[in-house]
Design a protein around this motif. Structure first.
Motif, PDB file in Angstrom:
ATOM      1  N   SER A  93       1.097  -1.136  -0.324  1.00 42.94           N
ATOM      2  CA  SER A  93      -0.163  -0.264   0.117  1.00 42.94           C
ATOM      3  C   SER A  93       0.809   1.144   0.083  1.00 42.94           C
ATOM      4  O   SER A  93       2.099   0.927   0.131  1.00 42.94           O
ATOM      5  CB  SER A  93      -0.585   0.150   1.114  1.00 42.94           C
ATOM      6  N   GLU A  94       0.191   2.651   0.180  1.00 43.00           N
ATOM      7  CA  GLU A  94       1.024   3.638   0.107  1.00 43.00           C
ATOM      8  C   GLU A  94       2.069   3.459   1.052  1.00 43.00           C
ATOM      9  O   GLU A  94       3.348   4.786   1.360  1.00 43.00           O
ATOM     10  CB  GLU A  94       0.206   4.233  -0.219  1.00 43.00           C
ATOM     11  N   ASP A  95       1.315   3.368   2.442  1.00 45.14           N
ATOM     12  CA  ASP A  95       1.838   3.678   3.564  1.00 45.14           C
ATOM     13  C   ASP A  95       3.163   2.359   3.290  1.00 45.14           C
ATOM     14  O   ASP A  95       3.755   2.017   4.914  1.00 45.14           O
ATOM     15  CB  ASP A  95       0.798   3.706   4.744  1.00 45.14           C
ATOM     16  N   LYS A 143       2.391  -0.870   3.786  1.00 44.68           N
ATOM     17  CA  LYS A 143       1.986  -2.077   3.901  1.00 44.68           C
ATOM     18  C   LYS A 143       1.356  -3.216   2.972  1.00 44.68           C
ATOM     19  O   LYS A 143       1.447  -3.000   2.370  1.00 44.68           O
ATOM     20  CB  LYS A 143      -0.082  -2.163   4.819  1.00 44.68           C
ATOM     21  N   LEU A 180       0.231  -5.870   1.207  1.00 47.05           N
ATOM     22  CA  LEU A 180      -1.276  -6.053   0.680  1.00 47.05           C
ATOM     23  C   LEU A 180      -1.204  -8.032   0.189  1.00 47.05           C
ATOM     24  O   LEU A 180      -2.050  -8.623  -0.147  1.00 47.05           O
ATOM     25  CB  LEU A 180      -1.563  -5.854  -0.881  1.00 47.05           C
ATOM     26  N   ARG A 224       4.846  -0.845  -5.119  1.00 46.45           N
ATOM     27  CA  ARG A 224       3.601  -0.008  -3.817  1.00 46.45           C
ATOM     28  C   ARG A 224       1.935   1.042  -5.120  1.00 46.45           C
ATOM     29  O   ARG A 224       2.496   1.547  -5.990  1.00 46.45           O
ATOM     30  CB  ARG A 224       4.613   2.037  -3.536  1.00 46.45           C
ATOM     31  N   ARG A 225       1.604   0.422  -4.653  1.00 46.12           N
ATOM     32  CA  ARG A 225       0.296   1.283  -5.112  1.00 46.12           C
ATOM     33  C   ARG A 225       0.251   2.946  -3.964  1.00 46.12           C
ATOM     34  O   ARG A 225       0.369   2.927  -3.484  1.00 46.12           O
ATOM     35  CB  ARG A 225      -0.883   0.528  -4.345  1.00 46.12           C
ATOM     36  N   ARG A 226       0.118   4.088  -5.423  1.00 45.08           N
ATOM     37  CA  ARG A 226      -0.327   5.230  -5.473  1.00 45.08           C
ATOM     38  C   ARG A 226      -1.137   5.825  -5.743  1.00 45.08           C
ATOM     39  O   ARG A 226      -1.996   5.344  -6.670  1.00 45.08           O
ATOM     40  CB  ARG A 226       1.027   5.525  -5.135  1.00 45.08           C
ATOM     41  N   LYS A 227      -1.794   6.480  -5.088  1.00 36.98           N
ATOM     42  CA  LYS A 227      -3.264   7.211  -5.157  1.00 36.98           C
ATOM     43  C   LYS A 227      -2.968   7.916  -6.233  1.00 36.98           C
ATOM     44  O   LYS A 227      -3.798   8.501  -7.470  1.00 36.98           O
ATOM     45  CB  LYS A 227      -3.736   8.253  -4.167  1.00 36.98           C
TER      46      LYS A 227
END
Length: 134
Positions: A2-4, A6, A8, A78-81
């Motif tokens: 996740s962006e922070d 974590k 997934l 990393r998945r980012r918005k």
């Protein structure tokens, strides 16, 4: 992740040997951990497209030598918005058209055909090769 940061718990694998046809159907190698032998393959240059530059490069490389995927997980994505990847599905699909039309120099009919085939290939990849780890 996740962006922070974590985990997934998602693992993406793929076919063992990627042919030219398989690469047109789906970008199997991730862009984070790819290597090729420049002495064997030579200098590869691509036409600039806003998205999918990595796939444009791998399409050129796989014409000169097959691509082999390793079983080992070599990187984390990393998945980012604020990612450059479009959020709506139709925009993600449409982003592949310049890959085939501009980077590959295909006429509009062939570029549309391969864009749709890429949708099928990516669907196949998601169904069989994207796994949620326990």
């Amino acid at each position: 992740m996740s962006e922070d940061g974590k985990d997934l718990g998602v693992y993406v694998s793929g076919i063992k040997k990627v042919s030219k046809l398989a690469m047109f159907m789906c970008c199997w190698p991730g862009c984070l951990a790819v290597m090729y032998d420049r002495e064997r393959i030579g200098l590869i240059q691509i036409k600039d497209v806003r998205k999918n530059n990595d796939t444009a490069l791998w399409l050129k490389v796989v014409r000169k030598a097959p691509c082999h995927l390793l079983k080992e997980n070599l990187a984390r994505y990393r998945r980012r918005k604020v990612s450059i990847t479009p959020k709506p599905l139709w925009k993600r699909i449409w982003a592949h058209y310049p890959l085939f039309h501009v980077a590959e120099g295909m006429n509009p009919v062939m570029a549309t055909f391969w864009t749709m085939m890429n949708v099928v290939g990516n669907g196949w990849k998601k169904m069989w090769y994207v796994k949620k780890q326990k």
